[in-house]
Each structure stands twice: as structure tokens, then as C-alpha cells.
Scaffold this active site. Structure first.
Site, PDB file in Angstrom:
ATOM      1  N   PRO A  65       0.851  -1.036   0.114  1.00 11.50           N
ATOM      2  CA  PRO A  65       0.053   0.056  -0.252  1.00 11.50           C
ATOM      3  C   PRO A  65       1.142   1.464  -0.027  1.00 11.50           C
ATOM      4  O   PRO A  65       1.726   1.238   0.688  1.00 11.50           O
ATOM      5  CB  PRO A  65      -0.565  -0.211   1.382  1.00 11.50           C
ATOM      6  CG  PRO A  65      -0.564  -1.444   1.742  1.00 11.50           C
ATOM      7  CD  PRO A  65       0.813  -2.029   1.079  1.00 11.50           C
ATOM      8  N   HIS A  66       0.493   2.271  -0.992  1.00 13.78           N
ATOM      9  CA  HIS A  66       1.193   3.486  -0.862  1.00 13.78           C
ATOM     10  C   HIS A  66       0.692   4.589  -1.194  1.00 13.78           C
ATOM     11  O   HIS A  66      -0.540   4.582  -2.066  1.00 13.78           O
ATOM     12  CB  HIS A  66       2.426   3.021  -2.209  1.00 13.78           C
ATOM     13  CG  HIS A  66       1.946   2.723  -3.374  1.00 13.78           C
ATOM     14  ND1 HIS A  66       1.354   1.292  -3.683  1.00 13.78           N
ATOM     15  CD2 HIS A  66       1.542   3.623  -4.499  1.00 13.78           C
ATOM     16  CE1 HIS A  66       1.007   1.368  -4.643  1.00 13.78           C
ATOM     17  NE2 HIS A  66       0.998   2.656  -5.450  1.00 13.78           N
TER      18      HIS A  66
END
Length: 157
Positions: A65-66
Site C-alpha cells: 500500500p502506498h
């Protein structure tokens, strides 16, 4: 960029309680935001918004996740090893148990792309994933991610 440049020991955790993808994203945001409730909220919103665009699972039980956020002046990462794998809607349908979440400042587009590429390459290694999953405790896990050599087991005759 070495993982140790994004991480601190406090941002490497083992989550043992069952949860959902949203629970994991919220935990990552809390760790990335640190003591700042405003940063936590901003990063959490950005992580959830990015995940709505498409799953950040890259397969083999890994998700990255970013998001981009101006909560901090530099990139930050957090690593979570999940005791109960979570459905991240991965293409290979494998539930996720290894999560590396990161937040990068809005104006650091090239760093964002470079770091994502490096993370995807690192986590594509079956050997690296096996080492992370096989870490006996939090200290061993932190040692692997922070680049601290781990003692080898010696069998005495």
C-alpha cells in the site's frame, strides 16, 4: 533506497489479531503518522483512496500500500507481518500476510516511483519472503529489514 532508510524499528510490527484490508491500512497509517493525529488521518485517507483505485497486492502474499502525502517532508515506510492473512484482492488470489506500506511527499514523484519499483523487486524474491515469514520473533524480523546480520544456528555435535 535501502529499506532501512524508510523504516524505524518501531514501524516494523507483527499484527496477531485478525482483521480486514481496511484494518491493515488503518494500522499502517497509525504507524506512519506516529504521534501526529493529523498526519495519521492524512496518510490513512491517502492509503484508502489509493487502494480504491486498485489493489496494491503484488502476489505471493505481499501487498505494498502506498500513497503520496505532505504529512512529512520525507518518505516513510512501515512493515507489518500479519498473523492472519487478509484478502487484498490479489490477482493470484493469495491472501496477504506481508505488508510494506509507505507514504512519500507529494513533490517526490521520482522517488515514489523508484521506491515502489525497488520494493516490488525485493518482495518478488521467494527467498526474501521466506526469510521474513520465518523470522522467529520481532527482533529477528527487525534485523532482516534493517539490514542487521542475524546469527546463524550452530548445531553442536
Amino acid at each position: 533506497m535501502p529499506l532501512a532508510d524508510l523504516l524505524t524499528a518501531e514501524r516494523i510490527v507483527m499484527l496477531t489479531e485478525p482483521g480486514s484490508r481496511n484494518h491493515v491500512l488503518d494500522a499502517a497509517a497509525r504507524l506512519l503518522g506516529g504521534a501526529s493525529p493529523m498526519a495519521t488521518a492524512a496518510i490513512g485517507a491517502a492509503l484508502h483512496e489509493r487502494e480504491l483505485l486498485g489493489s496494491t497486492a503484488i502476489g505471493h502474499g505481499v501487498a505494498i500500500p502506498h500513497a503520496r502525502s505532505n504529512a512529512f517532508d520525507s518518505a516513510r515506510g512501515v512493515f507489518l507481518r500479519l498473523g492472519h492473512p487478509v484478502d487484498f484482492d490479489a490477482r493470484d488470489h493469495a491472501p496477504v500476510d506481508l505488508v510494506f506500506a509507505m507514504s512519500v511527499p507529494m513533490d517526490a514523484q521520482q522517488q515514489y516511483l523508484d521506491t515502489l519499483g525497488e520494493l516490488a523487486e525485493r518482495f518478488s524474491s521467494a527467498e526474501f519472503r521466506d526469510v521474513l515469514r520465518g523470522a522467529r520473533n520481532l527482533d529477528a524480523l527487525r534485523g532482516v529489514l534493517m539490514g542487521v546480520p542475524q546469527p546463524t544456528m550452530r548445531i553442536m555435535p
